[in-house]
Design an enzyme around this catalytic site. Structure first.
Site, short mmCIF file in Angstrom:
data_model
loop_
_atom_site.label_atom_id
_atom_site.label_comp_id
_atom_site.label_asym_id
_atom_site.label_seq_id
_atom_site.Cartn_x
_atom_site.Cartn_y
_atom_site.Cartn_z
N CYS A 182 -40.75 2.78 24.12
CA CYS A 182 -41.15 1.62 23.33
C CYS A 182 -40.48 1.61 21.97
CB CYS A 182 -42.67 1.61 23.17
SG CYS A 182 -43.28 0.05 22.51
N HIS B 228 -39.25 8.09 20.57
CA HIS B 228 -37.85 7.87 20.96
C HIS B 228 -37.07 9.18 21.08
CE1 HIS B 228 -37.57 3.43 20.51
NE2 HIS B 228 -38.57 3.63 19.66
N GLU C 131 -34.43 9.59 22.71
CA GLU C 131 -33.00 9.25 22.75
C GLU C 131 -32.41 9.10 21.36
OE1 GLU C 131 -34.92 5.18 22.38
OE2 GLU C 131 -35.41 7.19 23.13
#
Length: 926
Positions: free
Chosen positions: A796, A890, A892
């Site tokens: 998200c 997150h 990533e």
């Protein structure tokens, strides 16, 4: 406390009250302080730009001679960034006759009409109808879709269909389209009614001149128009071909509705060389409003200055902006394990697989302009240089600058002040061999209104915002103000003011309702160059433990911020020459360096070797273990207070503003967490090994990086999975809808973070609905989920951004195999995503993967360690078989060490433990 002043709006149009009701005519500066940042952050967040720098200044002062009130009732907003462009795309290509001319972006609306004209007038001077008509709309999601089209075009290399492009700004299409074709010496025949419009009642003038901002005009190669159209349709970016270039040199605009030609004229007449502007200006005398130090105590000065918005904690501005999008952010404002917002500059990496990058920093000093416009300009540029020096930049000549000038031209003396400042900055740049290739101006910074029958006005002090940009040689060598808790270290003040300690225009003067007499200045420009060179040398040799520039709030604020970031006390010993208040609060250019005591001689030798005069160097402080700020001058005690007490003052302003704007309970929880002296801060507790890369076989399984309109986190997600060994494919939902992509070809899908559908409530449901209510897509996804060799990840995104602690839980998810028990910092960028369970059975059957924890390791229940209030801090879940995982944070954006805003110095790996998720996926696929 915060002193705010009343601002009146101009008289409203007659129809306004009938349509909208009578509003409160009194608008307060505080309203702008509270609401303005939300709009700016929302635009950046939705577009997908990391918000990494800026400043915040309040000001109001009355000139004792003229009665003129200087202040910011017409707020200043600076928006910009650092872009990198490959040389083949630098120059616009020649537009040939017959080239299609295109409007890309949103439709025309009766808003933003006349903004270019209105911005040239002081508030209150122009017609009220013009003021309200000139308000410009923003639609960052449309702009994002346009940007995706532009990115897809340049990525085609030599096959790029775009010949020339121009953004739409002041004047709307009436300015952008003529400039587009005139640059190639061409003319154009255009069709007015082909321009997209949301209002059929718009007149030709309103269609042609409205200033809708999220639009571009382009000339496209005729043979590549079809491909360009397909790109626009894929990204759902509105566009229209409205005509073609020709060789006439004339502009012709036809209106098919009325069968008329509203415009037919030579472009040379419209865009020919304008006459030079001449102004007859006169300097005005100044009588300073003195700052008497006789009745000012150090303690009261500290209390007031640390709460002044220009000096105080800017957390209320920073945490509402996404600072991690792109995954290339190396240095954002938050510093150290306690994430203190004190960084001097912003730094981004140029790529995911290297260590070069870019830096950006801002400098400004408008209060000084009330006394000396030239000094204000020099100080603005000097501050930009001392800020950006924290990045590893090879040469001062590598810096480039943008100068944004704001002035109340037309008011007595203001034009002369502007000329004087421009002249001073020009001379300084020539002396230092620096370049300012770009800039903007706003020259109507004057507000007028009537209050109880009395005419009132406020003008902004002459304001120069200097933004410095530079290539960075090594993003791993960013210096920060975080004070290292080393008793065998010391702090050196590099004082470019040479002990003059001039207090004119300082924060100290402002909080005591004065201007002062003599402002600081950059008297010796060569010393600024020497400081920059010395910092770069000492950074490269590893001698600098911490670095912070001296600016707003002076040395006191500089040292206090270093202490806050490091949770460390300081014993400060001021030089004997001059009053203590001068040393503590003067804002002469300079910096503070922390070094090891054993390196003092060689550091001083290096500083001298770079050209710094010894009169500018002072050993100013040493860390202490008492968590106190103790100030002495010779044998005389000057001031003493606890670092956490000072932190409470410094953060009280942001707490008050957050309480007004956000959830007051959350603001209070965050404030209490900041003042916890025993808080251990962020940690990285990972005892295992990052999974090894998959044994190279040449095979790279296909992975779909799935996105919908508005998603902006796909690039960093692809980079993480690419590093783990996947072949990542950009898959837009439109690709699945029109059968240009097939889920059967992929081993994994990843739904990326971003503001899908503008992040309106229910946006996720809208994305899901596009699958569930399209039979072909629903069946394709069902088949993908039922295959035993597939996996998925969903991440998200949103509005509250920070680095928080998480704990990896024992779960079936193969992504976190071998990571259970790890406690790691991770980026969050959301304010939603709260986990809710329908009943106890649902909670019991959930498969949690990740939870937020506080800095002591317990499940986080309060803000900001738990940013969305999820029960027990739960923030990630997986399916029963562990193949499909969802989470709010997150990973990533933190799979590399350089992506972490803070990482313990003992972590020497170039990759962070979060890369394990992606390598686990590759090992699972096999």
């Amino acid at each position: 406390g915060i002193t705010v002043s009343k601002l009146r709006l101009p008289d409203l149009p007659k129809h306004w009250e009938e349509d909208h009701g009578r509003p409160d005519r009194n608008v307060y500066a505080l309203d702008i302080m509270v609401e303005g940042p939300i709009g700016a952050a929302s635009d950046n967040n939705e577009f997908g730009r990391p918000a990494l720098g800026g400043y915040f200044r309040t000001y109001e002062q009355c000139d004792p001679d003229s009665g003129t009130v200087y202040g910011y009732h017409k707020p200043v907003m600076l928006a910009g960034g650092y872009g990198v462009i490959r040389s083949p795309h630098v120059n616009k290509r020649e537009i040939q006759p017959g080239a299609p001319l295109i409007v890309l972006g949103g439709p025309a609306m009766l808003i933003g009409l006349g903004g270019g004209a209105a911005s040239s007038m002081a508030s209150g001077e122009s017609d009220a109808e013009l003021d309200f008509a000139s308000v410009q709309r923003d639609n960052p999601e449309i702009q994002r879709r346009c940007q995706e089209v532009i990115d897809r075009c340049w990525a085609l290399g030599e096959a790029n269909p775009v010949l020339s492009i121009h953004d739409v700004g002041a004047g709307g299409l009436s300015n952008a389209l003529p400039e587009l074709v005139h640059g190639s010496g061409r003319g154009a025949t255009l069709r007015l009614r082909d321009i997209p419009s949301d209002d059929p009642a718009l007149s030709p003038m309103e269609i042609w001149c409205n200033e809708a901002q999220e639009r571009y005009v382009l000339a496209v190669h005729p043979d590549r128009l079809e491909g360009f159209q397909r790109l626009c349709e894929r990204e759902r970016a509105p566009f229209a071909v409205i005509g073609a270039a020709d060789g006439s040199g004339n502009l012709r605009l036809d209106d098919a509705l009325f069968d008329t030609t509203p415009i037919a004229m030579p472009l040379e007449m419209l865009l020919g060389k304008p006459p030079r502007l001449h102004r007859d200006v006169t300097h005005r005398p100044r009588r300073p409003l003195p700052l008497s130090m006789a009745d000012i105590s150090v303690a009261e000065s500290v209390r007031r200055v640390l709460q002044l918005p220009a000096v105080a904690d800017k957390r209320f501005l920073i945490t509402i902006g996404d600072r991690s999008v792109s995954g290339l952010v190396v240095r954002d404002p938050m510093v150290g394990p306690w994430q203190t917002p004190v960084a001097d500059c912003a730094v981004t990496a140029a790529a995911f697989d290297g260590f070069t990058g870019e830096a950006m920093a801002v400098g400004e000093r408008p209060p000084v302009a009330v006394l000396d416009p030239a000094a204000s300009g020099r100080l603005a540029l000097a501050e930009a240089v001392t800020n950006i020096a924290a990045a590893r930049i090879l040469h001062l000549a590598d810096l480039a600058f943008s100068a944004n000038w704001m002035a109340a031209c037309g008011r007595p003396g203001e034009d002369a002040d502007l000329y004087q400042a421009v002249e001073a900055v020009t001379a300084l740049c020539r002396e230092l061999d620096l370049c300012i290739p770009v800039g903007k101006d706003s020259l109507s910074m004057h507000t007028m209104w009537r209050d109880s029958g009395v005419d009132r006005s406020v003008i902004a002090p002459l304001t120069l915002n200097v933004t410095a940009f530079a290539p960075v040689a090594d993003v791993r060598r960013c210096l920060t103000p975080q004070l290292q808790q080393l008793p065998d270290s010391l702090l050196i003040l590099v004082d470019l003011g040479g002990g003059q300690n001039r207090l004119g225009g300082s924060a100290l003067a402002q909080v005591f309702n004065a201007v002062g007499e003599t402002p600081p200045d950059l008297d010796e420009p060569n010393q600024l160059a020497a400081l920059f060179a010395a910092v770069q040398l000492l950074n490269e040799t590893g001698h600098l433990l911490a670095y912070h520039d001296r600016s707003d709030g002076g040395l006191l604020a500089c040292l206090a911020e270093m202490a806050f970031a490091g949770r460390c006390g300081l014993d400060i010993d001021l030089p004997d020459a001059g009053p203590a208040l001068g040393w503590l609060f003067s804002e002469e250019p300079g910096a503070v360096l922390q070094i090891r005591a054993e390196h003092q001689d060689e550091v001083m030798t290096a500083l001298a070797g770079c050209g710094l005069d010894s009169t500018h160097l002072h050993v100013i402080a040493r860390p202490n273990a008492d968590l106190t700020l103790d100030i002495r001058q010779g044998e005389k005690p000057v001031y003493s207070n606890g670092v956490m007490d000072l932190h409470a003052l410094w953060s009280s302003t942001t707490r008050q503003l957050q309480s007004l704007r956000d959830n007051p309970a959350c603001a209070e929880e965050e404030y209490r967490s900041l003042l916890d002296a025993d808080d251990p801060g962020l940690t990285l507790n990972f005892t295992g090994d990052i999974p090894a890369p998959y044994v190279a076989t040449g095979a790279r399984p296909a992975l779909a990086i799935l996105r919908e309109q508005g998603v902006n986190g796909q690039v960093e997600m692809a980079a993480a999975f690419d590093r783990a060994g996947f072949e990542c494919v950009d898959v837009h939902m439109n690709d699945l809808l029109d059968d240009t992509a097939d889920l059967a070809a992929f081993h994994g899908i990843v739904a990326c973070g971003g503001f899908s559908y503008g992040d309106v409530l229910g946006a996720g449901g809208g994305w899901a609905g596009s699958i569930l209510y399209t039979r072909r897509l629903r069946e394709a996804f069902q088949a993908f989920f039922q295959r035993g060799d597939t996996f998925g990840l969903g991440v998200c995104n949103g509005c509250q951004a920070r680095l928080v602690m998480t704990e990896v839980l024992d779960s079936p998810s193969f992504l976190t195999a071998g990571m259970a028990g790890a406690r790691l910092p991770i980026v969050v960028a959301h304010g939603e995503g709260q986990a809710r369970f329908g009943d106890e059975a649902a909670a019991r059957n959930a498969r949690p993967v990740l939870r937020y924890i506080d800095n002591r390791g317990g499940a986080a229940e309060t803000y900001p360690a738990n940013p969305n209030g999820s029960p027990k801090g739960l923030t990630g879940f997986t399916s029963d078989d562990g193949r499909f995982t969802i989470m709010m944070p997150h990973p990533e954006r933190v799979f590399l060490r350089t992506q972490l805003s803070w990482c313990p110095p003992e972590w020497r790996h170039e990759e962070s433990p979060w890369l394990g998720l992606f390598r686990n996926a590759r090992n699972w696929v096999g």
